[in-house]
Design a protein around this motif. Structure first.
Motif, PDB file in Angstrom:
ATOM      1  N   THR A 143     114.608  -0.402  -4.796  1.00  0.00           N
ATOM      2  CA  THR A 143     115.814   0.410  -4.645  1.00  0.00           C
ATOM      3  C   THR A 143     116.070   1.269  -5.875  1.00  0.00           C
ATOM      4  OG1 THR A 143     117.131  -1.459  -5.399  1.00  0.00           O
ATOM      5  CG2 THR A 143     116.971  -1.150  -3.031  1.00  0.00           C
ATOM      6  N   GLY A 144     115.614   0.793  -7.046  1.00  0.00           N
ATOM      7  CA  GLY A 144     115.893   1.559  -8.262  1.00  0.00           C
ATOM      8  C   GLY A 144     114.819   2.566  -8.609  1.00  0.00           C
ATOM      9  N   TYR A 145     113.550   2.209  -8.350  1.00  0.00           N
ATOM     10  CA  TYR A 145     112.473   3.014  -8.930  1.00  0.00           C
ATOM     11  C   TYR A 145     111.366   3.404  -7.967  1.00  0.00           C
ATOM     12  CZ  TYR A 145     114.618   1.542 -13.281  1.00  0.00           C
ATOM     13  OH  TYR A 145     115.508   1.329 -14.291  1.00  0.00           O
ATOM     14  N   SER A 146     111.531   3.113  -6.664  1.00  0.00           N
ATOM     15  CA  SER A 146     110.388   3.366  -5.783  1.00  0.00           C
ATOM     16  C   SER A 146     110.036   4.853  -5.718  1.00  0.00           C
ATOM     17  CB  SER A 146     110.643   2.815  -4.381  1.00  0.00           C
ATOM     18  OG  SER A 146     111.624   3.573  -3.757  1.00  0.00           O
ATOM     19  N   GLN A 147     111.011   5.730  -6.020  1.00  0.00           N
ATOM     20  CA  GLN A 147     110.706   7.162  -6.023  1.00  0.00           C
ATOM     21  C   GLN A 147     110.068   7.584  -7.344  1.00  0.00           C
ATOM     22  OE1 GLN A 147     111.757   9.689  -3.471  1.00  0.00           O
ATOM     23  NE2 GLN A 147     111.732   7.858  -2.230  1.00  0.00           N
ATOM     24  N   ARG A 148     110.481   6.975  -8.456  1.00  0.00           N
ATOM     25  CA  ARG A 148     109.939   7.321  -9.760  1.00  0.00           C
ATOM     26  C   ARG A 148     109.538   6.066 -10.525  1.00  0.00           C
ATOM     27  NH1 ARG A 148     110.057  12.304 -11.478  1.00  0.00           N
ATOM     28  NH2 ARG A 148     108.037  11.530 -12.085  1.00  0.00           N
ATOM     29  N   PRO A 149     108.467   5.401 -10.097  1.00  0.00           N
ATOM     30  CA  PRO A 149     108.065   4.150 -10.768  1.00  0.00           C
ATOM     31  C   PRO A 149     107.762   4.333 -12.249  1.00  0.00           C
ATOM     32  CG  PRO A 149     106.381   4.899  -9.219  1.00  0.00           C
ATOM     33  CD  PRO A 149     107.587   5.731  -8.976  1.00  0.00           C
ATOM     34  N   GLN A 150     107.324   5.550 -12.601  1.00  0.00           N
ATOM     35  CA  GLN A 150     106.984   5.779 -14.006  1.00  0.00           C
ATOM     36  C   GLN A 150     108.220   5.683 -14.905  1.00  0.00           C
ATOM     37  OE1 GLN A 150     104.654   5.335 -15.942  1.00  0.00           O
ATOM     38  NE2 GLN A 150     103.381   7.124 -16.154  1.00  0.00           N
ATOM     39  N   THR A 169      99.424   3.615 -17.590  1.00  0.00           N
ATOM     40  CA  THR A 169      98.417   3.900 -16.564  1.00  0.00           C
ATOM     41  C   THR A 169      98.873   3.382 -15.198  1.00  0.00           C
ATOM     42  OG1 THR A 169      96.894   3.343 -18.333  1.00  0.00           O
ATOM     43  CG2 THR A 169      95.936   3.822 -16.191  1.00  0.00           C
ATOM     44  N   MET A 170      99.445   2.166 -15.207  1.00  0.00           N
ATOM     45  CA  MET A 170      99.945   1.626 -13.942  1.00  0.00           C
ATOM     46  C   MET A 170     101.027   2.526 -13.365  1.00  0.00           C
ATOM     47  SD  MET A 170     100.159  -2.444 -13.772  1.00  0.00           S
ATOM     48  CE  MET A 170     101.033  -2.777 -15.263  1.00  0.00           C
ATOM     49  N   GLY A 171     101.875   3.019 -14.259  1.00  0.00           N
ATOM     50  CA  GLY A 171     102.938   3.917 -13.829  1.00  0.00           C
ATOM     51  C   GLY A 171     102.372   5.164 -13.160  1.00  0.00           C
ATOM     52  N   PHE A 172     101.311   5.727 -13.751  1.00  0.00           N
ATOM     53  CA  PHE A 172     100.708   6.927 -13.159  1.00  0.00           C
ATOM     54  C   PHE A 172     100.099   6.610 -11.794  1.00  0.00           C
ATOM     55  CE2 PHE A 172     100.574   8.703 -17.577  1.00  0.00           C
ATOM     56  CZ  PHE A 172     101.457   9.737 -17.309  1.00  0.00           C
ATOM     57  N   LEU A 173      99.459   5.450 -11.685  1.00  0.00           N
ATOM     58  CA  LEU A 173      98.892   5.067 -10.388  1.00  0.00           C
ATOM     59  C   LEU A 173      99.996   4.931  -9.346  1.00  0.00           C
ATOM     60  CD1 LEU A 173      96.156   2.422 -11.292  1.00  0.00           C
ATOM     61  CD2 LEU A 173      95.843   4.723 -10.400  1.00  0.00           C
ATOM     62  N   ALA A 174     101.106   4.288  -9.764  1.00  0.00           N
ATOM     63  CA  ALA A 174     102.226   4.122  -8.841  1.00  0.00           C
ATOM     64  C   ALA A 174     102.773   5.481  -8.426  1.00  0.00           C
ATOM     65  CB  ALA A 174     103.318   3.281  -9.496  1.00  0.00           C
ATOM     66  N   GLU A 175     102.868   6.411  -9.381  1.00  0.00           N
ATOM     67  CA  GLU A 175     103.362   7.760  -9.063  1.00  0.00           C
ATOM     68  C   GLU A 175     102.445   8.439  -8.046  1.00  0.00           C
ATOM     69  OE1 GLU A 175     105.974   9.762 -10.144  1.00  0.00           O
ATOM     70  OE2 GLU A 175     106.925   8.158 -11.279  1.00  0.00           O
ATOM     71  N   LEU A 176     101.146   8.199  -8.204  1.00  0.00           N
ATOM     72  CA  LEU A 176     100.171   8.786  -7.281  1.00  0.00           C
ATOM     73  C   LEU A 176     100.416   8.289  -5.859  1.00  0.00           C
ATOM     74  CD1 LEU A 176      97.674  10.586  -7.864  1.00  0.00           C
ATOM     75  CD2 LEU A 176      96.297   8.530  -7.612  1.00  0.00           C
ATOM     76  N   ILE A 177     100.663   6.996  -5.742  1.00  0.00           N
ATOM     77  CA  ILE A 177     100.923   6.419  -4.414  1.00  0.00           C
ATOM     78  C   ILE A 177     102.201   7.005  -3.831  1.00  0.00           C
ATOM     79  CG2 ILE A 177     101.485   4.283  -3.187  1.00  0.00           C
ATOM     80  CD1 ILE A 177      99.742   2.842  -5.330  1.00  0.00           C
ATOM     81  N   VAL A 178     103.227   7.092  -4.675  1.00  0.00           N
ATOM     82  CA  VAL A 178     104.502   7.636  -4.199  1.00  0.00           C
ATOM     83  C   VAL A 178     104.327   9.082  -3.757  1.00  0.00           C
ATOM     84  CG1 VAL A 178     106.843   8.264  -4.885  1.00  0.00           C
ATOM     85  CG2 VAL A 178     105.885   6.097  -5.634  1.00  0.00           C
ATOM     86  N   ALA A 179     103.591   9.872  -4.571  1.00  0.00           N
ATOM     87  CA  ALA A 179     103.405  11.288  -4.245  1.00  0.00           C
ATOM     88  C   ALA A 179     102.728  11.428  -2.878  1.00  0.00           C
ATOM     89  CB  ALA A 179     102.565  11.958  -5.323  1.00  0.00           C
ATOM     90  N   ARG A 180     101.763  10.568  -2.593  1.00  0.00           N
ATOM     91  CA  ARG A 180     101.089  10.636  -1.297  1.00  0.00           C
ATOM     92  C   ARG A 180     102.023  10.235  -0.170  1.00  0.00           C
ATOM     93  NH1 ARG A 180      94.998   8.785  -1.440  1.00  0.00           N
ATOM     94  NH2 ARG A 180      94.264  10.313  -2.929  1.00  0.00           N
ATOM     95  N   ASP A 181     102.909   9.279  -0.479  1.00  0.00           N
ATOM     96  CA  ASP A 181     103.821   8.744   0.522  1.00  0.00           C
ATOM     97  C   ASP A 181     104.896   9.746   0.925  1.00  0.00           C
ATOM     98  OD1 ASP A 181     103.584   6.386   1.821  1.00  0.00           O
ATOM     99  OD2 ASP A 181     105.350   5.500   0.884  1.00  0.00           O
ATOM    100  N   GLN A 182     105.130  10.734   0.068  1.00  0.00           N
ATOM    101  CA  GLN A 182     106.212  11.685   0.324  1.00  0.00           C
ATOM    102  C   GLN A 182     106.055  12.369   1.670  1.00  0.00           C
ATOM    103  OE1 GLN A 182     108.853  11.753  -1.360  1.00  0.00           O
ATOM    104  NE2 GLN A 182     108.010  10.405  -2.897  1.00  0.00           N
TER     105      GLN A 182
END
Ligand code: UDP
Ligand code: MG
Length: 343
Positions: A231-238, A297-310
């Motif tokens: 709820t807090g960070y799924s859009q911006r995990p980084q 690095t984990m943050g960037f990977l998470a951002e990549l997943i989120v970006a695809r999910d958009q």
């Protein structure tokens, strides 16, 4: 709200059940009595969550006797959240009630939940104020509720209450799996729904024992951590991982820099120095540096997943649109994208 006073309320009542053969008929009778007294139109969706007793046979019989009864049988025990989720897929009415099958929740409280919803809410959670469970459960529940209230924006007395009323569209936005049935209000609030609460009567378990062991406390805490993150960070995990990573990285850099200066000064001014490899600061700094890099690095990977999910249209939740009539307009496109997100 006014029209609902004239038109009958249409309710989909979802009953997740796991080995509850003894209570199903009584529950059906209670629900039927409330509905006829208040003129509700309703369907009861019994979701058999892999029962090993005769629950499914009872559901089958109830469906034969009453056409408003619908049964869904899961192939194995998937857990309460999955069972409720299966019920929402087939629910066809505007309001969804979830109620436990064990008769602990009192069906006669449904009007009270509906009345509270009329105060402008999308979800109304029951509050078992006088909870009829062993004291160990009540204490654990208090701690759990305190934690959820501290860590999330949704303040309720009883997050874990299985007796709740929802507008159906809540389930277009909130995916239920794992142990997330405890967190629907938190997840729904994060999508912009308004959450209310009302006291409900609670009764001791009539047949058998709770279907859960003590392991659920740990699972509940782990789920709470996941929900806070989602709820807090799924859009911006980084923003979370990156902040922690950067902090750790800077501490590492600072430590090594300090040691480098110390080394230079020592070479020139202090002959009896401790060799660098014997200074704990070096080890801590290297560890902090590695940890920081990993988190980033984990943050960037998470951002990549989120970006695809958009692409799935999860960025926002539309309540309604106005103007631009129907057709191929932006408004309808936006709503289609929103409902598309439920898949
Ligand atoms: N339940 C379920 N799947 C499970 C465990 C429980 O569908 O894996 C149902 C159960 O039949 C009951 C409700 O969820 O209708 C609440 O379970 P229980 O009464 O055991 O929990 P408690 O009241 O102790 O919190
Ligand atoms: Mg119970």
């Amino acid at each position: 709200m006014k029209e609902s006073a004239v038109q009958p309320r249409r309710l989909s009542i979802i009953v997740p059940l796991f080995n509850e053969q003894q209570s199903l008929r009584e529950l059906h009778a209670e629900l039927d009595a409330v509905a006829s007294e208040h003129g509700y139109e309703f369907e009861i969706i019994f979701v058999d969550d892999g029962s090993q007793d005769d629950s499914w046979a009872v559901v089958q019989q109830l469906a034969v006797d009453d056409t408003r009864v619908f049964g869904v049988r899961l192939r194995r025990n998937f857990g309460k959240a999955a069972a409720i989720s299966a019920g929402t897929v087939v629910a066809s009415h505007a309001f969804v009630v979830t109620i436990d099958a064990d008769l602990q929740d009192d069906a006669r409280e449904i009007p009270r939940l509906l009345a509270e919803m009329d105060n402008g809410f999308d979800v109304v959670s029951g509050w078992k104020k006088d909870r009829q469970d062993p004291w160990t459960r009540r204490v654990a529940s208090r701690i759990f509720n305190g934690l959820v209230n501290t860590l999330t924006k949704v303040k309720l007395h009883d997050h874990n209450c299985g007796f709740k009323l929802y507008r159906r569209e809540v389930f277009d936005e909130v995916d239920l799996y794992g142990g997330f049935h405890r967190f629907v209000p938190v997840l729904a609030a994060a999508r912009g729904f308004r959450i209310g609460e009302t006291e409900v009567n609670h009764r001791p378990r009539k047949y058998g024992k709770s279907r859960y062991g003590s392991g659920r406390i740990i699972k509940g805490l782990l789920d709470l951590m996941t929900v806070c993150f989602l709820t807090g960070y799924s859009q911006r995990p980084q923003h979370l991982l990156g902040a922690a990573g950067l902090f750790s990285f800077l501490i590492g850099v600072g430590g090594l820099l300090f040691m480098a200066i110390y080394w230079v000064l020592r070479m020139n001014f202090y002959p009896d120095w401790t060799p660098l490899h014997q200074r704990p600061v070096v080890i801590y700094s290297v560890a902090a540096l590695l940890l920081g890099t990993q988190l980033l690095t984990m943050g960037f990977l998470a951002e990549l997943i989120v970006a695809r999910d958009q692409k799935r249209g999860r960025r926002f939740a539309v309540q309604e649109t106005v103007g631009r009539a129907t057709g191929d307009q932006t408004g309808s496109a936006i709503v289609t994208s929103r409902s598309g997100s439920s898949s």
